[in-house]
Design a protein around this motif. Structure first.
Motif, PDB file in Angstrom:
ATOM      1  N   LEU A  54       1.637   6.259  -6.914  1.00 53.77           N
ATOM      2  CA  LEU A  54       1.111   6.032  -8.263  1.00 53.77           C
ATOM      3  C   LEU A  54      -0.164   6.836  -8.528  1.00 53.77           C
ATOM      4  O   LEU A  54      -0.540   7.046  -9.680  1.00 53.77           O
ATOM      5  N   ALA A  55      -0.844   7.223  -7.446  1.00 58.48           N
ATOM      6  CA  ALA A  55      -2.075   8.005  -7.616  1.00 58.48           C
ATOM      7  C   ALA A  55      -1.801   9.321  -8.340  1.00 58.48           C
ATOM      8  O   ALA A  55      -2.692   9.889  -8.987  1.00 58.48           O
ATOM      9  N   THR A  86      -3.090   5.895 -13.717  1.00 61.08           N
ATOM     10  CA  THR A  86      -4.537   6.127 -13.590  1.00 61.08           C
ATOM     11  C   THR A  86      -5.246   5.765 -14.890  1.00 61.08           C
ATOM     12  O   THR A  86      -6.309   5.116 -14.882  1.00 61.08           O
ATOM     13  N   SER A 133       0.833  -1.214   0.000  1.00 61.66           N
ATOM     14  CA  SER A 133       0.000   0.000   0.000  1.00 61.66           C
ATOM     15  C   SER A 133       0.862   1.257   0.000  1.00 61.66           C
ATOM     16  O   SER A 133       0.602   2.214  -0.738  1.00 61.66           O
ATOM     17  N   SER A 134       1.911   1.245   0.827  1.00 66.30           N
ATOM     18  CA  SER A 134       2.805   2.411   0.910  1.00 66.30           C
ATOM     19  C   SER A 134       3.558   2.630  -0.407  1.00 66.30           C
ATOM     20  O   SER A 134       3.750   3.768  -0.839  1.00 66.30           O
ATOM     21  N   THR A 167      -4.696   3.680  -3.011  1.00 68.22           N
ATOM     22  CA  THR A 167      -4.119   4.838  -3.721  1.00 68.22           C
ATOM     23  C   THR A 167      -5.202   5.850  -4.066  1.00 68.22           C
ATOM     24  O   THR A 167      -4.907   7.013  -4.360  1.00 68.22           O
ATOM     25  N   VAL A 212       2.611   1.778  -3.471  1.00 68.16           N
ATOM     26  CA  VAL A 212       1.797   2.168  -4.637  1.00 68.16           C
ATOM     27  C   VAL A 212       1.098   3.517  -4.444  1.00 68.16           C
ATOM     28  O   VAL A 212       0.535   4.065  -5.395  1.00 68.16           O
ATOM     29  N   LYS A 213       1.130   4.076  -3.246  1.00 71.20           N
ATOM     30  CA  LYS A 213       0.448   5.365  -3.011  1.00 71.20           C
ATOM     31  C   LYS A 213       0.906   6.469  -3.966  1.00 71.20           C
ATOM     32  O   LYS A 213       0.093   7.232  -4.492  1.00 71.20           O
ATOM     33  N   LEU A 218      -4.082  -1.655  -3.981  1.00 69.28           N
ATOM     34  CA  LEU A 218      -4.131  -0.626  -5.038  1.00 69.28           C
ATOM     35  C   LEU A 218      -5.264   0.365  -4.772  1.00 69.28           C
ATOM     36  O   LEU A 218      -5.147   1.559  -5.091  1.00 69.28           O
TER      37      LEU A 218
END
Length: 589
Positions: A169-170, A176, A163-164, A215, A166-167, A212
């Motif tokens: 990537l937002a 996106t 989670s940390s 994100t 891929v954050k 994911l």
């Protein structure tokens, strides 16, 4: 994302998958094969089958593992294909429990109690308890529970790492835009199926999707088809397991695939039609871990409700796909007995140990029946009896070969201490069972010689053999019970009786010599009598081996000769008591 973020993502995924595997293995060990035993004894009630499939999968945290077991059950003839359909549907429902646990990562609150429900809050506590159980407690059951706690903590740490990672990537437009492309139902289903097929776990792939979602870049429009595809992709494990299996096992894997394919088509068709007419408000909103868990559960429950009434139709569809051929070989009754040693069960070692015990019990029963059928031929000879003894001895030989090979494979698996003890006992004792059946053949050949030469034992010789035979029957029953129950207290009664049988054997031979001197018997009869008594004496020796083996394994002793020497040269009061009781009980008249 930079290189370190990518490494963090991959490392997080690795820890996530390892944690899930460690937790599943720990759960399987703690269950000790009992869950699989429940499935094995399943009734044909479809609703009960669904509930059991869901319950077992919720505990072992893997629909793939449950389905592979079902393929094994069907392949070995333990379960019918019609029973397997309900279990497979239930397994799909049971696997959703993981997504609900992982959805707790999305909890946001300042309340201490609510915060404690967040896995990142309570998993460190579980990790500490797990380490204490593994490092400082000798109880094997506690160590297995510790493995479950550690596995869960690693799983959640891996989830947090992903989670940390891929954050960021937002903030990347390309990422996106890529996710938005999965809003196309076909592309989404394909992506979900491919991801799950590669890692062979729908629970893990749903966990990755939930990571994911954190994100804030994954809309429900993309998540829904991906989840549908994940349910299809998980079928790959059962399909791979069915390679080389019998037709019904392949059909069980086909039922799993058809259930998910048909369920996906129906669910998506209805969902997108309703969305086109009504327009779901959440469709373009950002997906959350809890939302993913809801969709995952709703799909599997809905698909089961719709398709369960058509279970027979799924079964027929699988049969149409994998047809019977005229040249198919019919499995004999004897071959079916050996099918309980199914190689797929080795993936669940606790259950494989239980199946091995069942096979060893049947082997012991065959050797017992062979011996006493052979003894009955001494007095009442028949060709049918001879054939039965030969067939039983042949089956015992086959058990020694196939069960021995299976046990060696099983010995390389990670099993509990109790199962390890059972495995050691079986590996040692199956040789004794086989030798007892060999002595049965020797006694049968002696009976054959008596019949062909028209010879008969004297009344006194018959009486002597009856007493010796009764003592041997009692020691065999005792030894086989010790083997089955691993009762070390009962094992202590074997040695005194074995010593009495040695004494009886010598006395029977001495009495024959006396009759020979009195002209009441012949040398030829003496040879046959000696052969039979020697065989019975050696059977008692093998019973002694079984008792000693159970005692040694239970007490972690390894020197057989030293153990026997201690028992016989330094006997305790209980030994003398049992010895005297046996001498009184088995007196020759």
């Amino acid at each position: 994302m930079d290189l370190f973020s990518i490494l963090t993502l991959i490392g997080g995924l690795a820890l996530f998958l390892y944690g899930m595997n460690a937790m599943g293995d720990g759960l399987a060990k703690v269950s000790g094969g009992k869950l699989e035993k429940i499935l094995e004894n399943l009734t044909s009630n479809p609703i009960k089958a669904v509930l059991l499939g869901a319950g077992v999968t919720a505990v072992i945290q893997s629909s793939s593992a449950t389905t592979v077991m079902v393929v094994g059950f069907v392949n070995s003839g333990i379960m019918k294909l019609s029973q397997a359909v309900g279990v497979i549907m239930g397994a799909n429902i049971g696997t959703t429990i993981t997504s609900w646990i992982l959805s707790l990562t999305g909890i946001q609150s300042d309340n201490f109690i609510i915060q404690m429900f967040k896995p990142t809050s309570f998993s460190p506590v579980l990790a500490i308890i797990g380490v204490i159980f593994i490092l400082f407690i000798n109880d094997s059951k506690k160590k297995d529970i510790g493995s479950i706690f550690i596995g869960f903590a690693i799983l959640m740490y891996g989830m947090d790492m992903m989670s940390s990672a891929v954050k960021p990537l937002a903030e990347v437009p390309e990422f996106t835009n890529l996710l938005l492309k999965f809003s196309n139902p076909l592309l989404g289903v394909i992506a979900g199926a491919l991801l799950t097929a590669v890692i062979q776990s729908s629970s893990a792939s749903v966990g990755i999707l939930q990571a994911l979602c954190l994100t804030g870049a994954v809309p429900f429009s993309a998540a829904i088809p991906i989840i549908m595809g994940q349910n299809i992709g998980t079928c790959i494990t059962a399909i791979l397991s069915a390679i080389g299996a019998k037709k019904n096992a392949k059909r069980a894997a086909a039922v799993h695939l058809y259930f998910n394919l048909i369920g996906t088509v129906i669910f998506m068709t209805v969902f997108y039609l309703i969305n086109a007419v009504v327009g779901f408000s959440f469709f373009h909103q950002v997906a959350t871990p809890a939302g993913i868990a809801v969709i995952h559960s709703v799909f599997n429950v809905t698909a089961t409700i719709i398709l369960l009434p058509f279970a027979k139709g799924l079964e027929k569809l699988a049969c149409l796909t994998i047809r019977d051929k005229k040249e198919d070989v019919v499995v004999s009754a004897e071959d079916r007995e050996f099918m309980i040693l199914e190689p797929r069960f080795l993936e669940k070692p606790a259950f494989a140990v239980e199946q091995s015990r069942n096979a060893a019990r049947k082997m012991a029963e065959e050797s017992h029946n062979a011996l006493f059928t052979a003894l009955s031929l001494v007095d009442k000879y028949s060709e049918e009896g001879v054939e039965r003894v030969e067939n039983m001895e042949s089956k015992v030989d086959r058990y020694e070969d196939e069960l021995g090979t299976y046990l060696v494979k099983l010995s390389h698996k990670d099993i509990s201490e109790a199962d390890s003890h059972s495995l050691s006992i079986m590996l040692h004792c199956i040789g004794d069972f086989e030798r007892i059946s060999d002595h049965a053949v020797n006694i049968m050949e002696s009976a054959q010689e008596l019949y062909e030469k028209g010879l008969k034992f004297s009344v006194n010789a018959k009486k002597d053999l009856e007493v010796l035979g009764q003592a041997v029957e009692d020691i065999i029953n005792m030894a086989y019970k010790v083997f089955d129950t691993q009762d070390t207290q009962l094992a202590e009664k074997i040695e005194p009786l074995e010593e009495v049988i040695d004494e009886l054997s010598k006395e029977v031979k001495r009495r024959h010599v006396q009759r020979l001197r009195n002209g009441e018997c012949t040398i030829e009869m003496g040879f046959i009598l000696s052969d039979i008594t020697t065989c019975l004496e050696r059977v008692a020796d093998h019973c002694s081996n079984i008792g000693v083996c159970v005692t040694q394994v239970s007490e972690d002793l390894y020197d057989t000769h030293s153990h026997l020497n201690t028992v016989k040269t330094h006997p305790d009061e209980a030994f003398y008591h049992e010895l005297e009781d046996a001498r009184i009980k088995y007196q020759l008249s």
